[in-house]
Write a protein that holds these residues in place. Sequence first.
Motif: not given
Length: 360
Positions: A333-334, A247-251, A337, A331, A307
């Motif tokens: 993210g940071a 479950h990854l953070p939105a990117g 991430a 995808e 980024h």
Amino acid sequence: MRSIGEMARDGGLSVSALRFYDRAGVLVPAWVDPVSGYRWYEPEQLEEARLLARLRRAGMPLADIRLVLAGWAGADADLVRGLLQAHLRRLELGLSDARGEFSTLRALLDRRENPMTSLNTATARLSVPAPELAAALDAVRFAAGTDPELPMLGGILFDIEGEGLHLVTTDRYRMAVAQARTTGHGGLRTQVVVPLPLADAMRALLTGEEPVQLTVDGDRVTLETGDRQTAGQNVGHEFPDYRRLVHLPAGRRAHVDTATFRKALETGPVRASETRKKDGEAFDLSVLRVTENGTVIVCDDGDDDPHDVAVNRAFLLDALTAAARDELVLELGAPTAPLAIRRPDDTDTFSILMPVRLED
């Protein structure tokens, strides 16, 4: 004078790390071009860069590193020795504390009831389409671990639940997940970690179009197809709860043409001065950036965008091959991430790569 690239290569620091240490006032270049902003260093600063690299590898705080470099430049041996000894004492105390905490954790683990036991001692028999199981094995095999200190990662997790079979691998630096349909199970969730030699033997049997029979009976796994079969023992260790890790953070999502992107990676710039080591083996770093028009580019040695995401280039190339699609979705993210590589037509098959920090 040495350019920033030469200083990075010869001093054991990355280009981005040198920029960071300049901004922090730790290792300031002798001259900065007022037009281009490019940094230049005096030859004698090479020794300071190498010293700085050693101190950072030893985990010394920047505040102390400033004093060590000042004492080194002023030939103040007593100051330098005192700072080194103080840091060594901190490391020894920290190691002692860590050992105590790990001893407590091991005791807690020994007393704690293992919720995965029932998953790994169950019996299951199910039918799987041979092409789907073959494709799933091909999609995850590349990310399996080989570290003898982590035997639980030296295989492929077969996670059977309902009408689905998830295959999962990870070596800590990357993870791959794929799914195949099943029929005939209908029981409780069952998990088994299939050792790589057995998984490869299974893959060799999957040459037809008909469904194959997969049987899990305690610690034994069997695959049957027609009059042929292969069987063996499972790994015998618990696999990490991969569902907590995917479950990854939105990117930022970007579609890439696989062949074009592969060529950009293979022929584009790498951070040669930032060649790192994983388990004693050197690897090259590719730095990715999503442009304003949604294109993914492989960055050169220019100033880093906050980024940018840096990854092991060989791992990313492996993931592109395993994905087996002409077009893929990345995808990003940071910078801290994971990078996800997904198929646009199959959301259940994907891989993720852990990023590599650009600043040492």
